[in-house]
Design a protein around this motif. Structure first.
Motif, mmCIF file in Angstrom:
data_model
loop_
_atom_site.group_PDB
_atom_site.id
_atom_site.type_symbol
_atom_site.label_atom_id
_atom_site.label_comp_id
_atom_site.label_asym_id
_atom_site.label_seq_id
_atom_site.Cartn_x
_atom_site.Cartn_y
_atom_site.Cartn_z
ATOM 1 N N LYS A 21 0.842 -1.193 0.000
ATOM 2 C CA LYS A 21 0.000 0.000 0.000
ATOM 3 C C LYS A 21 0.880 1.246 0.000
ATOM 4 O O LYS A 21 1.911 1.295 0.678
ATOM 5 N N LEU A 22 0.463 2.238 -0.734
ATOM 6 C CA LEU A 22 1.202 3.493 -0.775
ATOM 7 C C LEU A 22 1.080 4.230 0.549
ATOM 8 O O LEU A 22 0.036 4.204 1.207
ATOM 9 N N ASN A 23 2.155 4.886 0.935
ATOM 10 C CA ASN A 23 2.106 5.825 2.041
ATOM 11 C C ASN A 23 1.176 6.979 1.649
ATOM 12 O O ASN A 23 1.120 7.368 0.480
ATOM 13 N N PRO A 24 0.416 7.544 2.588
ATOM 14 C CA PRO A 24 -0.495 8.642 2.243
ATOM 15 C C PRO A 24 0.187 9.802 1.516
ATOM 16 O O PRO A 24 -0.427 10.435 0.646
ATOM 17 N N GLN A 26 2.849 9.548 -0.468
ATOM 18 C CA GLN A 26 3.068 9.106 -1.851
ATOM 19 C C GLN A 26 1.818 9.360 -2.683
ATOM 20 O O GLN A 26 1.901 9.845 -3.824
ATOM 21 N N GLN A 27 0.659 9.030 -2.118
ATOM 22 C CA GLN A 27 -0.587 9.259 -2.830
ATOM 23 C C GLN A 27 -0.831 10.741 -3.047
ATOM 24 O O GLN A 27 -1.347 11.150 -4.103
ATOM 25 N N HIS A 53 10.928 -0.195 -3.296
ATOM 26 C CA HIS A 53 10.806 -0.485 -1.871
ATOM 27 C C HIS A 53 11.384 -1.865 -1.546
ATOM 28 O O HIS A 53 12.221 -2.006 -0.648
ATOM 29 N N SER A 77 9.697 7.202 -2.148
ATOM 30 C CA SER A 77 9.567 5.745 -2.125
ATOM 31 C C SER A 77 10.867 5.100 -1.671
ATOM 32 O O SER A 77 10.858 4.146 -0.877
ATOM 33 N N LEU A 80 11.479 5.985 2.228
ATOM 34 C CA LEU A 80 10.614 5.227 3.134
ATOM 35 C C LEU A 80 11.111 3.803 3.334
ATOM 36 O O LEU A 80 10.883 3.196 4.391
ATOM 37 N N ALA A 108 6.160 13.905 5.137
ATOM 38 C CA ALA A 108 6.285 12.463 5.372
ATOM 39 C C ALA A 108 7.316 12.139 6.449
ATOM 40 O O ALA A 108 7.559 10.966 6.739
ATOM 41 N N GLN A 110 10.519 12.475 6.305
ATOM 42 C CA GLN A 110 11.659 11.798 5.683
ATOM 43 C C GLN A 110 12.772 12.769 5.315
ATOM 44 O O GLN A 110 13.791 12.359 4.751
#
Length: 216
Positions: A21-24, A26-27, A53, A77, A80, A108, A110
Protein backbone atom coordinates in the motif's frame (compact mmCIF):
# COMPACT_ATOMS: atom_id res chain seq x y z
CA UNK A 1 6.58 -22.31 -22.86
CA UNK A 2 4.75 -19.71 -20.80
CA UNK A 3 4.00 -16.27 -22.12
CA UNK A 4 3.88 -12.91 -20.39
CA UNK A 5 0.43 -11.68 -19.47
CA UNK A 6 -0.91 -8.52 -21.03
CA UNK A 7 -1.46 -6.24 -18.04
CA UNK A 8 -4.81 -4.57 -18.56
CA UNK A 9 -5.99 -1.67 -16.42
CA UNK A 10 -8.37 -4.04 -14.62
CA UNK A 11 -5.60 -6.54 -13.89
CA UNK A 12 -3.25 -3.76 -12.73
CA UNK A 13 -5.90 -2.56 -10.29
CA UNK A 14 -6.22 -6.13 -8.96
CA UNK A 15 -2.44 -6.35 -8.51
CA UNK A 16 -2.35 -3.00 -6.73
CA UNK A 17 -5.19 -4.00 -4.41
CA UNK A 18 -3.32 -7.10 -3.24
CA UNK A 19 0.18 -5.61 -3.09
CA UNK A 20 1.99 -3.05 -0.99
CA UNK A 21 0.00 0.00 0.00
CA UNK A 22 1.20 3.49 -0.78
CA UNK A 23 2.11 5.83 2.04
CA UNK A 24 -0.50 8.64 2.24
CA UNK A 25 2.15 11.19 1.18
CA UNK A 26 3.07 9.11 -1.85
CA UNK A 27 -0.59 9.26 -2.83
CA UNK A 28 -0.60 13.02 -2.25
CA UNK A 29 2.29 13.39 -4.69
CA UNK A 30 0.43 11.34 -7.30
CA UNK A 31 -2.70 13.42 -6.81
CA UNK A 32 -0.66 16.63 -7.10
CA UNK A 33 1.06 15.42 -10.27
CA UNK A 34 -2.32 14.61 -11.81
CA UNK A 35 -3.06 18.35 -11.75
CA UNK A 36 0.02 19.19 -13.80
CA UNK A 37 -1.14 18.05 -17.22
CA UNK A 38 1.13 16.16 -19.59
CA UNK A 39 4.25 16.79 -17.50
CA UNK A 40 2.95 14.26 -14.96
CA UNK A 41 4.47 11.60 -17.25
CA UNK A 42 7.79 12.37 -15.52
CA UNK A 43 6.46 10.57 -12.44
CA UNK A 44 7.31 6.91 -11.86
CA UNK A 45 4.46 4.41 -11.84
CA UNK A 46 3.21 3.14 -8.45
CA UNK A 47 4.32 -0.38 -9.43
CA UNK A 48 7.85 0.99 -9.63
CA UNK A 49 7.49 2.47 -6.15
CA UNK A 50 6.67 -1.00 -4.82
CA UNK A 51 9.61 -2.51 -6.68
CA UNK A 52 12.10 0.08 -5.40
CA UNK A 53 10.81 -0.49 -1.87
CA UNK A 54 11.38 -4.24 -1.99
CA UNK A 55 14.74 -4.12 -3.75
CA UNK A 56 16.08 -1.75 -1.08
CA UNK A 57 14.74 -3.90 1.74
CA UNK A 58 16.02 -7.24 0.48
CA UNK A 59 19.42 -5.83 -0.56
CA UNK A 60 20.06 -4.03 2.75
CA UNK A 61 20.72 -0.80 0.89
CA UNK A 62 21.60 2.26 2.98
CA UNK A 63 23.14 4.87 0.66
CA UNK A 64 21.33 5.84 -2.52
CA UNK A 65 21.85 8.40 -5.27
CA UNK A 66 18.92 9.50 -7.43
CA UNK A 67 19.50 11.31 -10.72
CA UNK A 68 16.26 13.11 -11.57
CA UNK A 69 13.72 13.80 -8.81
CA UNK A 70 10.78 15.80 -10.26
CA UNK A 71 8.21 16.26 -7.44
CA UNK A 72 9.68 13.52 -5.28
CA UNK A 73 7.63 10.33 -5.69
CA UNK A 74 10.54 8.00 -6.43
CA UNK A 75 12.76 9.75 -3.86
CA UNK A 76 10.13 9.39 -1.16
CA UNK A 77 9.57 5.74 -2.13
CA UNK A 78 13.29 5.12 -1.75
CA UNK A 79 13.56 7.02 1.52
CA UNK A 80 10.61 5.23 3.13
CA UNK A 81 12.33 1.90 2.43
CA UNK A 82 15.70 2.99 3.82
CA UNK A 83 16.62 2.33 7.46
CA UNK A 84 16.49 5.33 9.78
CA UNK A 85 20.21 5.92 9.31
CA UNK A 86 19.96 5.54 5.53
CA UNK A 87 20.74 8.44 3.21
CA UNK A 88 19.51 9.55 -0.20
CA UNK A 89 21.12 12.25 -2.33
CA UNK A 90 18.64 13.46 -4.95
CA UNK A 91 19.86 15.41 -7.98
CA UNK A 92 17.70 17.72 -10.07
CA UNK A 93 18.11 21.07 -11.80
CA UNK A 94 14.56 22.37 -11.38
CA UNK A 95 14.25 24.61 -8.31
CA UNK A 96 10.47 24.87 -8.56
CA UNK A 97 9.75 21.13 -8.53
CA UNK A 98 12.43 20.67 -5.87
CA UNK A 99 10.56 23.04 -3.56
CA UNK A 100 7.44 20.93 -4.05
CA UNK A 101 9.38 17.73 -3.35
CA UNK A 102 10.93 19.14 -0.18
CA UNK A 103 7.48 19.95 1.22
CA UNK A 104 6.36 16.38 0.65
CA UNK A 105 9.56 14.97 2.20
CA UNK A 106 9.01 17.07 5.32
CA UNK A 107 5.34 16.15 5.54
CA UNK A 108 6.28 12.46 5.37
CA UNK A 109 8.96 13.02 8.06
CA UNK A 110 11.66 11.80 5.68
CA UNK A 111 13.56 15.05 5.20
CA UNK A 112 16.30 13.93 7.64
CA UNK A 113 17.26 11.16 5.19
CA UNK A 114 17.15 13.17 1.96
CA UNK A 115 19.61 15.76 0.66
CA UNK A 116 18.73 17.49 -2.60
CA UNK A 117 21.27 19.14 -4.89
CA UNK A 118 19.95 21.60 -7.47
CA UNK A 119 22.15 22.00 -10.53
CA UNK A 120 22.86 20.06 -13.74
CA UNK A 121 23.37 16.42 -12.80
CA UNK A 122 26.68 16.01 -14.63
CA UNK A 123 28.13 18.82 -12.48
CA UNK A 124 26.79 17.19 -9.33
CA UNK A 125 28.19 13.80 -10.35
CA UNK A 126 31.61 15.39 -10.74
CA UNK A 127 31.29 16.85 -7.24
CA UNK A 128 30.34 13.41 -5.89
CA UNK A 129 33.13 11.47 -7.61
CA UNK A 130 34.74 10.47 -4.31
CA UNK A 131 31.51 9.06 -2.86
CA UNK A 132 30.22 5.49 -2.95
CA UNK A 133 26.59 4.37 -3.10
CA UNK A 134 24.81 1.04 -2.71
CA UNK A 135 22.25 1.92 -5.36
CA UNK A 136 21.79 4.59 -8.03
CA UNK A 137 18.44 5.32 -9.67
CA UNK A 138 18.59 7.14 -13.02
CA UNK A 139 15.47 8.93 -14.25
CA UNK A 140 16.60 12.20 -15.82
CA UNK A 141 17.06 13.66 -19.31
CA UNK A 142 17.29 10.72 -21.67
CA UNK A 143 19.95 12.11 -24.02
CA UNK A 144 22.49 11.97 -21.19
CA UNK A 145 21.62 8.44 -20.04
CA UNK A 146 24.86 6.85 -21.23
CA UNK A 147 26.96 9.49 -19.47
CA UNK A 148 24.92 9.16 -16.26
CA UNK A 149 25.39 5.40 -16.42
CA UNK A 150 29.14 5.60 -16.98
CA UNK A 151 29.54 8.09 -14.14
CA UNK A 152 27.38 5.89 -11.91
CA UNK A 153 29.64 2.89 -12.46
CA UNK A 154 32.45 4.89 -10.86
CA UNK A 155 30.32 5.47 -7.76
CA UNK A 156 29.24 1.86 -7.20
CA UNK A 157 31.21 -1.03 -5.72
CA UNK A 158 30.85 -4.70 -6.60
CA UNK A 159 27.27 -5.99 -6.16
CA UNK A 160 25.88 -2.46 -6.11
CA UNK A 161 22.76 -1.72 -8.16
CA UNK A 162 22.11 0.77 -10.94
CA UNK A 163 18.45 1.06 -11.91
CA UNK A 164 17.40 3.04 -14.97
CA UNK A 165 13.84 4.13 -15.80
CA UNK A 166 12.07 4.60 -19.17
CA UNK A 167 14.17 2.04 -21.02
CA UNK A 168 11.16 0.76 -23.03
CA UNK A 169 10.15 4.29 -24.02
CA UNK A 170 6.42 3.64 -24.42
CA UNK A 171 7.26 0.47 -26.35
CA UNK A 172 8.77 2.48 -29.21
CA UNK A 173 12.30 1.06 -28.79
CA UNK A 174 11.15 -2.21 -30.38
CA UNK A 175 10.06 -0.42 -33.57
CA UNK A 176 13.22 -0.25 -35.66
CA UNK A 177 11.47 2.09 -38.09
CA UNK A 178 11.07 4.71 -35.37
CA UNK A 179 14.01 7.06 -35.84
CA UNK A 180 12.96 9.75 -33.36
CA UNK A 181 16.16 10.95 -31.68
CA UNK A 182 14.99 10.03 -28.17
CA UNK A 183 13.87 6.57 -29.26
CA UNK A 184 17.15 5.95 -31.08
CA UNK A 185 19.11 7.18 -28.07
CA UNK A 186 17.30 4.87 -25.64
CA UNK A 187 17.64 1.95 -28.09
CA UNK A 188 21.40 2.52 -28.38
CA UNK A 189 21.68 2.94 -24.61
CA UNK A 190 19.93 -0.38 -24.03
CA UNK A 191 22.32 -2.09 -26.46
CA UNK A 192 25.28 -0.51 -24.67
CA UNK A 193 24.22 -2.00 -21.34
CA UNK A 194 23.31 -5.36 -22.86
CA UNK A 195 26.90 -5.66 -24.14
CA UNK A 196 28.56 -4.28 -21.01
CA UNK A 197 30.62 -7.00 -19.30
CA UNK A 198 30.95 -4.89 -16.14
CA UNK A 199 27.36 -5.64 -15.14
CA UNK A 200 24.67 -8.25 -15.33
CA UNK A 201 21.32 -6.77 -16.19
CA UNK A 202 17.66 -7.42 -16.78
CA UNK A 203 14.88 -5.25 -18.20
CA UNK A 204 11.71 -5.39 -16.10
CA UNK A 205 8.48 -4.24 -17.81
CA UNK A 206 7.21 -2.12 -14.93
CA UNK A 207 5.95 1.37 -15.73
CA UNK A 208 7.85 2.53 -18.79
CA UNK A 209 10.46 -0.20 -18.33
CA UNK A 210 13.29 -0.45 -15.80
CA UNK A 211 16.76 -1.88 -16.29
CA UNK A 212 18.33 -3.33 -13.15
CA UNK A 213 22.12 -3.72 -13.29
CA UNK A 214 24.29 -5.51 -10.72
CA UNK A 215 27.89 -4.41 -10.84
CA UNK A 216 30.30 -7.34 -11.24
Amino acid sequence: MGANLKITEKLQSYINDLGLKLNPIQQEIIDYNNTLGDIKRMQVDPSQCYFLHLIIKISNIKNVLEIGTFTGLSALSISLALPDDGKLIALDKNEKTNEVALKFFKKAKQDHKIKTIIKPALESLEDLKNNKFDMIFIDADKMNYKEYYERSLQLIDKDGLIIIDNVLWHGEVADQKNLDKYTVNIREFNSHIANDKRVEQIIIPLGDGMTVCRVL
